[in-house]
Design an enzyme around this catalytic site. Structure first.
Site: not given
Length: 606
Positions: A214-215
């Protein structure tokens, strides 16, 4: 792990992101700490504190952010925290800063650092069983080899899959692309939808080595724990520690990550030194990946990509998910070269031509083809739905047609005069004056075409399971409807009542095969039932649909409510809406039911 501060050059302004899962025993003390530290250092942004840890995104002068890190590291609670500090320019404008939360300092106590599910009965997964952390170098190495993964008790490891834990609008501008390795994109609007996708796609994960990303890493913590909590077959879950941000720091040319990394601050997105444009404009399909304009879907408010040439004041946009699940309000449009959105350019309405970028067309109505029930006609069904048509007059035009199978007249001979009337002998045919034609979409096998004067004697006034015998006649009705669509179309939707609803359900099931001949965007099925249901699996029909039937057993004496309930189950979750009313074999037109019907129809009008 000690703090790893990655700061480029001597930029005056910067952004700091970090999270920490740990037991917080004194929430008030931690709130006071952040109030004191952030305000004294003039930091702006978001601080979320829960009994399970903290999640922080703040901006300010680089010197102030470094001082804040020192203060945080002095607290034992934050031992091993990964601080992600990046230099950057200040927010481009107040609007972008405000939307990203960088015009003020917000410190809040919350139950969850990230909302994994909005369902009140779903317990949050145990973070202690989250997937194993992989450094950016290890993550890169493992996906490069795509087979040499550390297995936890698995002598014969399965394949490797990459799982993107981000929202759809993030993945549309950048994601990992590894030759020979599948990347699973759940295509979700928000993180709280991810657990549903995991439950529905467990077969794609079971027995696999799952590499999640994810980020910045926080979303993978809970999602990986949820997957591992499923037990045997889901043990081998790994996550990119520090997320895409740490990976791009380690591989400035992007490595296996293509495009840009969406971030939740005023930078909006961060690319590598070799970032290709992966996104495309929602309207024209040209290469575009800049969310600076903050264009959003008119329905769900999800960010959409609209290039500068297509952007217009007062424009209305429909994201690809709302289009997919039936909230788009225009007829079918070719996808052109648009991978991430819908090139909704000039599309014909019923009376005119208009463009999405020109906003609403308030005069347009939905055109709905109405299919009557067994032994009814267009005129009789029109009379029965007159109240509905009146209440929908500002939203829809209803078009009524007769079914192609003409039925014989039916009468019941009386063998006794229990009713007090003179019995009618079986050999005496009733007069045919004032008898109106009756039709059907589906008939019993062996049905023969009748003449105008044919009569059929019946031993009972009504057979409550007669619909179960009417399994033939679909092919001729289908050919007839193709001609109707060619002559009277286009239609936005189909409304079917009773047997007409059964016919409509069959059209929905064959929707892809009928494309170009029978095109419609939604279906309304009232008191319906399934025909030849063995051809289909539960949840297999993917068509936006509204199902209307009674809630009380026995009130609908023609089609029991359980039968209509069963029909609805053949439609895919997320594409079906159900209205249960307290009436019988009718389409209700009083509140709240008619208001719910209107709400459904408004989803198809911009």
């Amino acid at each position: 792990m000690t703090s790893d501060v990655a700061v480029g050059g001597g930029g005056e302004y910067g952004v700091l992101l970090y999270y920490k899962y740990a037991a917080v025993t004194d929430l008030n003390d931690l709130v006071s700490f952040y109030e004191r530290s952030c305000r004294s250092l003039s930091l702006l942004g978001r601080v979320r504190i829960s009994p399970r840890g903290v999640n922080v995104t703040v901006g300010g002068k680089l010197s102030s952010l470094k001082k804040h890190i020192e203060e945080v590291e002095s607290k034992e609670l934050f031992l091993g925290t990964d601080f992600k500090l990046a230099s950057c320019g200040q927010p481009l404008n107040d609007e972008v800063a405000r939307e990203c939360g960088f015009t003020s300092l917000s410190i809040r106590v919350v139950e969850e650092l990230v909302t994994f599910s909005a369902h009140p009965l779903l317990r949050s997964p145990d973070i202690s069983v989250a997937g194993k952390h992989l450094s950016a170098v290890k993550f890169h190495s493992l996906i490069q080899s795509a087979c040499k993964l550390p297995s936890e008790g698995s002598e014969n490891p399965g394949g490797v899959v990459l799982l993107d834990a981000r929202n759809l609008y993030e993945t549309r501008i950048g994601k990992f692309q590894v030759p020979g390795v599948e990347t699973l994109d759940p295509e979700i609007r928000q993180y709280s939808d991810l657990h549903d996708w995991i439950d529905s796609n467990s077969e794609q994960l079971e027995g696999k080595h799952i590499l999640m990303y994810c980020t910045g890493g926080i979303r993978c913590e809970m999602a990986s724990a949820y997957i591992r909590g499923k037990g045997a077959g889901f043990e081998n879950v790994f996550q990119l520690y520090g997320g895409i941000q740490r990976y791009l720091e380690q591989y400035p040319d992007g490595g296996f990550f293509k495009g840009k990394n969406f971030v939740f601050d005023h930078r909006i997105s961060v690319g590598s030194s070799n970032a290709n444009v992966m996104g495309t404009c929602l309207l024209c399909g040209c290469a575009f990946d800049d969310y600076t304009a903050r264009c959003r879907c008119n329905y769900c408010r999800m960010l959409v990509l609209v290039c500068n040439n297509c952007k217009a004041d007062g424009a209305v946009y429909v994201c690809e998910l709302c289009w997919k699940y039936g909230k788009a309000s225009f007829g079918p449009a070719g996808k052109g070269n648009c991978e991430s959105g819908l090139p909704l350019q000039n599309i014909k309405g019923e009376d005119d031509v208009f463009s999405l970028s020109q906003g609403l067309n308030p005069s347009r109505k939905l055109k709905i083809l109405c299919l009557h029930g067994f032994r009814q006609s267009a005129s009789s069904f029109k009379g029965r739905t007159a109240s509905l048509a009146k209440k929908l007059k500002n939203l829809a035009e209803l078009v009524f047609i007769d079914a192609p199978h003409e039925l014989s007249f039916v009468y019941q001979p009386l063998d006794s005069d229990d009713s007090g009337h003179k019995p009618l002998p079986r050999n005496e045919i009733p007069p045919k004056e004032n008898c109106k034609k009756r039709f059907a979409w589906l008939v019993e096998p062996g049905f023969a075409v009748v003449s105008r004067v044919d009569w059929t004697a019946t031993d009972a006034p009504f057979d409550p399971v007669q619909y179960q015998k009417q399994t033939s006649g679909f092919d001729s009705s289908l050919a007839y409807l193709k001609a109707v669509f060619a002559k009277l179309g286009p239609f936005d939707g189909i409304l079917g009542f009773s047997q007409g609803a059964a016919m409509t359900a069959l059209l929905c099931a064959h929707k892809n095969e009928l494309r170009g001949e029978i095109d419609f965007r939604f279906a309304i099925l009232c008191s319906g039932f399934a025909i030849n249901s063995t051809q289909f699996e539960l949840g297999s029909i993917n068509c936006p649909s509204l199902h209307i039937f009674g809630s009380d057993p026995g009130k609908d004496r023609q089609i029991c409510n359980e039968t209509s309930e069963d029909l609805a189950k053949y439609f895919k979750d997320g594409s079906r809406t159900i209205i249960r009313h307290d009436c019988g074999h009718i389409i209700p037109t009083r509140p709240p039911y008619v208001d719910e019907i209107k709400d459904f129809l408004r989803c198809f009008l911009l």
